[in-house]
Design a protein around this motif. Structure first.
Motif, PDB file in Angstrom:
ATOM      1  N   LEU A  50     -15.072  -7.800 -12.653  1.00 56.06           N
ATOM      2  CA  LEU A  50     -13.971  -8.769 -12.675  1.00 56.06           C
ATOM      3  C   LEU A  50     -12.717  -7.990 -12.374  1.00 56.06           C
ATOM      4  CD1 LEU A  50     -12.371 -11.405 -13.297  1.00 56.06           C
ATOM      5  CD2 LEU A  50     -12.161 -10.502 -15.511  1.00 56.06           C
ATOM      6  N   ILE A  51     -12.687  -6.872 -12.830  1.00 57.87           N
ATOM      7  CA  ILE A  51     -11.580  -6.078 -12.459  1.00 57.87           C
ATOM      8  C   ILE A  51     -11.583  -5.347 -11.080  1.00 57.87           C
ATOM      9  CG2 ILE A  51     -10.000  -3.956 -12.851  1.00 57.87           C
ATOM     10  CD1 ILE A  51      -9.975  -6.558 -14.795  1.00 57.87           C
ATOM     11  N   PHE A  52     -12.886  -4.981 -10.704  1.00 52.33           N
ATOM     12  CA  PHE A  52     -13.172  -4.421  -9.259  1.00 52.33           C
ATOM     13  C   PHE A  52     -12.808  -5.262  -8.480  1.00 52.33           C
ATOM     14  CE2 PHE A  52     -15.767  -3.239  -5.686  1.00 52.33           C
ATOM     15  CZ  PHE A  52     -15.631  -1.917  -5.587  1.00 52.33           C
ATOM     16  N   ALA A  53     -13.475  -6.419  -8.293  1.00 52.06           N
ATOM     17  CA  ALA A  53     -13.405  -7.491  -7.210  1.00 52.06           C
ATOM     18  C   ALA A  53     -11.949  -8.058  -7.112  1.00 52.06           C
ATOM     19  CB  ALA A  53     -14.271  -8.586  -7.574  1.00 52.06           C
ATOM     20  N   GLY A  54     -11.311  -8.283  -8.196  1.00 55.98           N
ATOM     21  CA  GLY A  54      -9.851  -8.972  -8.163  1.00 55.98           C
ATOM     22  C   GLY A  54      -8.781  -7.937  -7.616  1.00 55.98           C
ATOM     23  N   CYS A  55      -8.865  -6.783  -8.170  1.00 55.77           N
ATOM     24  CA  CYS A  55      -8.212  -5.623  -7.881  1.00 55.77           C
ATOM     25  C   CYS A  55      -8.296  -5.079  -6.620  1.00 55.77           C
ATOM     26  CB  CYS A  55      -8.115  -4.515  -8.944  1.00 55.77           C
ATOM     27  SG  CYS A  55      -7.418  -4.833 -10.693  1.00 55.77           S
ATOM     28  N   CYS A  56      -9.512  -4.926  -5.938  1.00 59.90           N
ATOM     29  CA  CYS A  56     -10.149  -4.600  -4.836  1.00 59.90           C
ATOM     30  C   CYS A  56      -9.196  -5.396  -3.737  1.00 59.90           C
ATOM     31  CB  CYS A  56     -11.256  -4.615  -4.570  1.00 59.90           C
ATOM     32  SG  CYS A  56     -11.753  -3.635  -3.151  1.00 59.90           S
ATOM     33  N   GLY A 125     -14.860  -1.250 -19.422  1.00 61.61           N
ATOM     34  CA  GLY A 125     -15.004  -1.915 -17.947  1.00 61.61           C
ATOM     35  C   GLY A 125     -13.974  -1.869 -17.180  1.00 61.61           C
ATOM     36  N   SER A 126     -12.788  -2.175 -17.677  1.00 66.35           N
ATOM     37  CA  SER A 126     -11.483  -2.089 -16.949  1.00 66.35           C
ATOM     38  C   SER A 126     -11.101  -0.808 -16.350  1.00 66.35           C
ATOM     39  CB  SER A 126     -10.220  -3.010 -17.397  1.00 66.35           C
ATOM     40  OG  SER A 126      -9.393  -3.104 -16.877  1.00 66.35           O
ATOM     41  N   THR A 127     -11.380  -0.027 -17.040  1.00 66.23           N
ATOM     42  CA  THR A 127     -10.807   1.306 -16.876  1.00 66.23           C
ATOM     43  C   THR A 127     -11.776   1.677 -15.875  1.00 66.23           C
ATOM     44  OG1 THR A 127      -9.896   1.599 -19.264  1.00 66.23           O
ATOM     45  CG2 THR A 127     -10.310   3.498 -17.797  1.00 66.23           C
ATOM     46  N   LEU A 128     -13.080   1.864 -16.068  1.00 63.84           N
ATOM     47  CA  LEU A 128     -13.977   2.223 -15.020  1.00 63.84           C
ATOM     48  C   LEU A 128     -13.828   1.790 -13.495  1.00 63.84           C
ATOM     49  CD1 LEU A 128     -17.166   2.409 -17.248  1.00 63.84           C
ATOM     50  CD2 LEU A 128     -15.771   4.339 -16.412  1.00 63.84           C
ATOM     51  N   ALA A 129     -13.546   0.275 -13.593  1.00 63.97           N
ATOM     52  CA  ALA A 129     -13.243  -0.516 -12.451  1.00 63.97           C
ATOM     53  C   ALA A 129     -12.081   0.153 -11.602  1.00 63.97           C
ATOM     54  CB  ALA A 129     -13.127  -2.032 -12.565  1.00 63.97           C
ATOM     55  N   SER A 130     -11.151   0.528 -12.581  1.00 66.51           N
ATOM     56  CA  SER A 130      -9.692   0.958 -11.834  1.00 66.51           C
ATOM     57  C   SER A 130      -9.886   2.148 -11.398  1.00 66.51           C
ATOM     58  CB  SER A 130      -8.466   0.987 -13.069  1.00 66.51           C
ATOM     59  OG  SER A 130      -8.346  -0.346 -13.280  1.00 66.51           O
ATOM     60  N   GLY A 131     -10.646   3.047 -12.125  1.00 71.34           N
ATOM     61  CA  GLY A 131     -10.836   4.561 -11.659  1.00 71.34           C
ATOM     62  C   GLY A 131     -11.741   4.750 -10.211  1.00 71.34           C
ATOM     63  N   THR A 132     -12.902   3.539 -10.206  1.00 73.49           N
ATOM     64  CA  THR A 132     -13.415   3.555  -9.005  1.00 73.49           C
ATOM     65  C   THR A 132     -12.624   3.211  -7.944  1.00 73.49           C
ATOM     66  OG1 THR A 132     -15.457   2.733 -10.415  1.00 73.49           O
ATOM     67  CG2 THR A 132     -15.593   2.208  -8.014  1.00 73.49           C
ATOM     68  N   PHE A 137      -9.994   4.286  -2.626  1.00 75.26           N
ATOM     69  CA  PHE A 137      -8.914   4.064  -2.152  1.00 75.26           C
ATOM     70  C   PHE A 137      -7.741   5.415  -2.320  1.00 75.26           C
ATOM     71  CE2 PHE A 137     -10.426  -0.110  -2.329  1.00 75.26           C
ATOM     72  CZ  PHE A 137     -10.591  -0.518  -0.983  1.00 75.26           C
ATOM     73  N   SER A 138      -8.145   6.553  -1.962  1.00 73.67           N
ATOM     74  CA  SER A 138      -7.274   7.667  -2.337  1.00 73.67           C
ATOM     75  C   SER A 138      -6.284   7.746  -1.255  1.00 73.67           C
ATOM     76  CB  SER A 138      -8.160   8.747  -2.350  1.00 73.67           C
ATOM     77  OG  SER A 138      -8.970   9.314  -0.922  1.00 73.67           O
ATOM     78  N   GLY A 139      -5.526   8.879  -1.371  1.00 77.76           N
ATOM     79  CA  GLY A 139      -4.420   9.355  -0.600  1.00 77.76           C
ATOM     80  C   GLY A 139      -3.342   8.141  -0.158  1.00 77.76           C
ATOM     81  N   LYS A 140      -3.046   7.956   0.827  1.00 78.82           N
ATOM     82  CA  LYS A 140      -1.939   6.869   1.252  1.00 78.82           C
ATOM     83  C   LYS A 140      -2.510   5.371   0.926  1.00 78.82           C
ATOM     84  CE  LYS A 140      -3.379   5.836   6.192  1.00 78.82           C
ATOM     85  NZ  LYS A 140      -2.741   6.072   7.459  1.00 78.82           N
ATOM     86  N   ASN A 141      -3.831   5.276   0.599  1.00 81.12           N
ATOM     87  CA  ASN A 141      -4.218   4.076   0.305  1.00 81.12           C
ATOM     88  C   ASN A 141      -4.269   3.626  -1.020  1.00 81.12           C
ATOM     89  OD1 ASN A 141      -4.494   3.395   2.984  1.00 81.12           O
ATOM     90  ND2 ASN A 141      -6.640   4.210   3.058  1.00 81.12           N
ATOM     91  N   ASP A 142      -4.001   4.723  -1.851  1.00 81.59           N
ATOM     92  CA  ASP A 142      -3.789   4.491  -3.319  1.00 81.59           C
ATOM     93  C   ASP A 142      -2.640   3.726  -3.645  1.00 81.59           C
ATOM     94  OD1 ASP A 142      -4.357   4.824  -6.191  1.00 81.59           O
ATOM     95  OD2 ASP A 142      -3.549   6.944  -6.040  1.00 81.59           O
ATOM     96  N   HIS A 143      -2.990   2.398  -4.316  1.00 81.29           N
ATOM     97  CA  HIS A 143      -1.698   1.943  -4.808  1.00 81.29           C
ATOM     98  C   HIS A 143      -2.263   1.420  -6.164  1.00 81.29           C
ATOM     99  CE1 HIS A 143       0.002   1.095  -0.764  1.00 81.29           C
ATOM    100  NE2 HIS A 143      -1.252   1.022  -0.169  1.00 81.29           N
ATOM    101  N   PHE A 144      -1.053   1.277  -7.011  1.00 75.14           N
ATOM    102  CA  PHE A 144      -1.218   0.934  -8.328  1.00 75.14           C
ATOM    103  C   PHE A 144      -1.711  -0.773  -8.320  1.00 75.14           C
ATOM    104  CE2 PHE A 144       0.972  -1.075 -12.347  1.00 75.14           C
ATOM    105  CZ  PHE A 144       0.251  -0.565 -13.299  1.00 75.14           C
ATOM    106  N   PRO A 216      -5.968  -0.420 -15.300  1.00 73.62           N
ATOM    107  CA  PRO A 216      -5.152   0.224 -14.279  1.00 73.62           C
ATOM    108  C   PRO A 216      -3.938   1.131 -14.795  1.00 73.62           C
ATOM    109  CG  PRO A 216      -5.684  -1.886 -13.677  1.00 73.62           C
ATOM    110  CD  PRO A 216      -5.996  -1.764 -15.023  1.00 73.62           C
ATOM    111  N   ALA A 217      -3.353   0.718 -15.939  1.00 71.44           N
ATOM    112  CA  ALA A 217      -2.253   1.453 -16.655  1.00 71.44           C
ATOM    113  C   ALA A 217      -2.789   2.746 -16.925  1.00 71.44           C
ATOM    114  CB  ALA A 217      -1.650   0.808 -17.637  1.00 71.44           C
TER     115      ALA A 217
END
Length: 270
Positions: A50-56, A125-132, A137-144, A216-217
């Protein structure tokens, strides 16, 4: 004679079952024993996707000149909730949301002793998805990809309360009332999430879910306004389920109820 007697006995059982189904049947009376560990794994997996798809969808939208757009992000969240509800609903109930779990527990539709484990699984589950997502998306593509109030804290609190109330009211109606068409529960809940994200996304991020904001927080170490997303959705969900619980009980016969509602199961009462 023996055959007739057996046949009559069989018919009597069937008639009794039908009578119970029409008058006193409650879907909460039938429970399939699923081990708690399996439920927790389902909640971790469901919360992750849920978090991976939505936040992605949020990250892709930011990194690609708003190509996904707000309607696109809303559709992703709504469809993800819908498919996961149909996939895991029969295993864990497809909560994926501490506010939903606490709301169900407050009306005794969920075992209170399982609440802490469910919440841990959902946040995990949410934390693992946010970490993934942060690894991908690292570097300049890393957004909150968490949720932050666009306006005042009061505005965000009220909006989150209302949209979570709305979500939980719908969940209670289609998923806990045996008079509703249970097969449409996933579609109804997913559509509600889509609608909420569509208009509340620009204001609060349309969390409706403490785990969605907390994961994500934790990964980004960004806790601005986090209390809003922990308290408001929880209060909204509890209020929503109690509001529906208040109107679900009625002394009207099923025949009268089904005349005025298209989302109720047809059950003829002689």
């Amino acid at each position: 004679m023996a055959n007739n007697s057996a046949t009559n006995e069989k018919h009597e059982v069937v008639l009794n079952l039908n009578s119970e189904d029409c008058k006193k049947f409650d879907d909460s009376d039938i429970q399939v024993a699923v081990p708690l560990l399996q439920k927790l794994v389902a909640e971790v997996v469901g919360s992750y996707f849920l978090i991976f798809a939505g936040c992605c969808s949020v990250v892709v939208n930011i990194n690609n000149d708003k190509v996904v757009t707000l309607p696109g992000i809303s559709i992703v969240w709504g469809l993800t909730v819908m498919v996961l509800a149909y996939t895991l609903g029969h295993i864990s109930g497809a909560h994926f949301n501490p506010a939903v779990t606490l709301a169900h527990a407050s009306t005794k539709r969920f075992p209170l002793k399982e609440v802490p484990a469910y919440i841990v699984a959902q946040v995990l589950g949410s934390t693992l998805a946010s970490g993934t997502l942060r690894l991908i998306f690292s570097g300049k593509n890393d957004h909150f990809v968490g949720t932050l109030p666009a306006g005042s804290d009061l505005q965000a609190f009220v909006v989150e309360f209302i949209i979570t109330f709305y979500l939980m009211f719908v969940i209670s109606g289609v998923a806990t009332d045996n008079r509703a068409i249970g097969e449409l529960a996933g579609l109804a809940v997913g559509s509600t999430v889509l609608l909420n994200v569509m208009f509340a996304g620009p204001i609060t991020g349309a969390s409706m879910n403490p785990a969605r904001s907390l994961g994500p927080a934790i990964v980004h170490n960004e806790y601005k306004g986090i209390w809003i997303y922990l308290v408001s959705p929880t209060l909204g969900a509890v209020a929503g389920t109690w509001a529906y619980n208040f109107i679900r009980y009625t002394n009207k016969p099923v025949r009268e109820i089904t005349k005025s509602a298209s989302f109720l199961k047809g059950c003829e009462v002689e």
